[in-house]
Design a protein around this motif. Sequence first.
Motif, short mmCIF file in Angstrom:
data_model
loop_
_atom_site.label_atom_id
_atom_site.label_comp_id
_atom_site.label_asym_id
_atom_site.label_seq_id
_atom_site.Cartn_x
_atom_site.Cartn_y
_atom_site.Cartn_z
N ARG A 66 38.67 51.45 -3.49
CA ARG A 66 39.26 50.67 -2.57
C ARG A 66 38.32 50.24 -1.31
O ARG A 66 38.29 49.04 -1.12
CB ARG A 66 40.62 50.94 -2.04
CG ARG A 66 41.78 50.97 -3.39
CD ARG A 66 42.92 51.48 -2.59
NE ARG A 66 43.94 51.30 -3.59
CZ ARG A 66 45.02 51.55 -3.45
NH1 ARG A 66 45.62 52.53 -2.32
NH2 ARG A 66 46.01 51.49 -4.44
N ASN A 67 37.62 51.19 -0.96
CA ASN A 67 36.55 50.78 0.20
C ASN A 67 35.55 49.86 -0.59
O ASN A 67 35.08 48.95 0.02
CB ASN A 67 35.82 52.20 0.41
CG ASN A 67 35.00 51.86 1.90
OD1 ASN A 67 35.40 51.24 2.66
ND2 ASN A 67 34.10 52.56 1.67
N LEU A 68 35.25 50.19 -1.77
CA LEU A 68 34.09 49.26 -2.71
C LEU A 68 34.48 47.83 -2.66
O LEU A 68 33.88 46.78 -2.35
CB LEU A 68 33.80 49.92 -3.95
CG LEU A 68 32.88 49.04 -4.53
CD1 LEU A 68 31.18 49.02 -3.72
CD2 LEU A 68 32.45 49.82 -6.00
N ILE A 69 35.85 47.82 -2.84
CA ILE A 69 36.55 46.44 -3.05
C ILE A 69 36.61 45.70 -1.97
O ILE A 69 36.05 44.53 -1.56
CB ILE A 69 37.95 46.46 -3.41
CG1 ILE A 69 37.91 47.06 -5.24
CG2 ILE A 69 38.55 45.14 -3.45
CD1 ILE A 69 39.15 47.13 -5.90
N MET A 70 36.81 46.40 -0.83
CA MET A 70 36.72 45.79 0.66
C MET A 70 35.27 45.24 0.99
O MET A 70 35.27 44.36 1.62
CB MET A 70 37.28 46.71 1.85
CG MET A 70 38.91 46.82 1.70
SD MET A 70 39.33 48.09 2.62
CE MET A 70 39.32 47.59 4.12
N GLU A 71 34.40 46.03 0.38
CA GLU A 71 32.90 45.73 0.82
C GLU A 71 32.66 44.25 0.10
O GLU A 71 31.96 43.54 0.66
CB GLU A 71 32.11 46.87 0.55
CG GLU A 71 31.94 48.04 1.47
CD GLU A 71 31.15 49.16 1.12
OE1 GLU A 71 30.40 49.08 0.39
OE2 GLU A 71 31.51 50.33 1.81
N ILE A 72 33.13 44.22 -1.18
CA ILE A 72 32.77 43.31 -2.00
C ILE A 72 33.40 41.95 -1.48
O ILE A 72 32.88 41.09 -1.27
CB ILE A 72 33.23 43.45 -3.45
CG1 ILE A 72 32.26 44.43 -3.99
CG2 ILE A 72 33.27 42.03 -4.08
CD1 ILE A 72 32.77 45.12 -5.32
N ASP A 73 34.64 42.33 -0.83
CA ASP A 73 35.50 41.09 -0.29
C ASP A 73 34.81 40.54 0.89
O ASP A 73 34.77 39.34 1.20
CB ASP A 73 36.88 41.25 0.04
CG ASP A 73 37.83 41.66 -1.12
OD1 ASP A 73 37.39 41.45 -2.19
OD2 ASP A 73 38.86 42.49 -0.92
N GLU A 74 34.19 41.43 1.52
CA GLU A 74 33.39 40.91 2.86
C GLU A 74 32.22 40.01 2.64
O GLU A 74 31.92 39.09 3.24
CB GLU A 74 33.05 42.14 3.74
CG GLU A 74 32.51 41.60 5.14
CD GLU A 74 32.16 42.95 6.10
OE1 GLU A 74 31.62 42.63 7.18
OE2 GLU A 74 32.82 43.84 5.89
N GLU A 75 31.45 40.61 1.54
CA GLU A 75 30.56 39.91 1.00
C GLU A 75 30.99 38.61 0.60
O GLU A 75 30.34 37.61 0.69
CB GLU A 75 29.76 40.63 0.03
CG GLU A 75 28.92 41.99 0.35
CD GLU A 75 28.28 42.63 -0.74
OE1 GLU A 75 27.68 41.96 -1.60
OE2 GLU A 75 28.14 43.81 -0.61
N ILE A 76 31.93 38.45 -0.11
CA ILE A 76 32.45 37.27 -0.64
C ILE A 76 32.69 36.26 0.52
O ILE A 76 32.32 35.21 0.69
CB ILE A 76 33.57 37.57 -1.77
CG1 ILE A 76 33.28 37.96 -2.83
CG2 ILE A 76 34.24 35.97 -1.89
CD1 ILE A 76 34.54 38.51 -3.80
N CYS A 77 33.19 36.75 1.47
CA CYS A 77 33.60 35.89 2.55
C CYS A 77 32.46 35.49 3.37
O CYS A 77 32.27 34.40 3.98
CB CYS A 77 34.63 36.68 3.68
SG CYS A 77 36.16 37.05 3.15
N LEU A 78 31.39 36.27 3.72
CA LEU A 78 30.26 36.17 4.11
C LEU A 78 29.42 34.78 3.38
O LEU A 78 29.02 33.79 3.97
CB LEU A 78 29.19 37.44 4.11
CG LEU A 78 27.89 36.89 5.03
CD1 LEU A 78 28.06 36.64 6.21
CD2 LEU A 78 26.78 38.08 4.67
N LEU A 79 29.40 34.89 2.10
CA LEU A 79 29.04 33.83 1.20
C LEU A 79 29.60 32.50 1.39
O LEU A 79 29.14 31.48 1.22
CB LEU A 79 28.84 34.36 -0.26
CG LEU A 79 27.79 35.45 -0.63
CD1 LEU A 79 27.97 36.09 -1.77
CD2 LEU A 79 26.33 34.94 -0.45
#
Length: 86
Positions: free
Chosen positions: A11-24
């Motif tokens: 779940r932490n990994l998913i949150m990190e990916i979500d943050e990257e998506i938002c940044l992009l």
Amino acid sequence: MRKSQNLALQRNLIMEIDEEICLLLAERQKVTREVQKLKAEKKMPKEDLEWEDEQNQNLVMLAKRYHLNDKTLLSVWNSIRNDVKR
């Protein structure tokens, strides 16, 4: 490792990916605004359906490459585009 710990890590990994998506998406929005300014300066139409069609074709190709549902991906992208057009 217990399952609950593994779940927390995933779940932490998913949150990190979500943050990257938002940044992009934020970066994409900046570039889109610049495109809109250039179009306004050159008195070009805001909407370019030919370009959107090219984007859609590219998205379908990317969906296939990454084993995603192309209809879902296009739906997400249409939401992104519509948000920028406001």
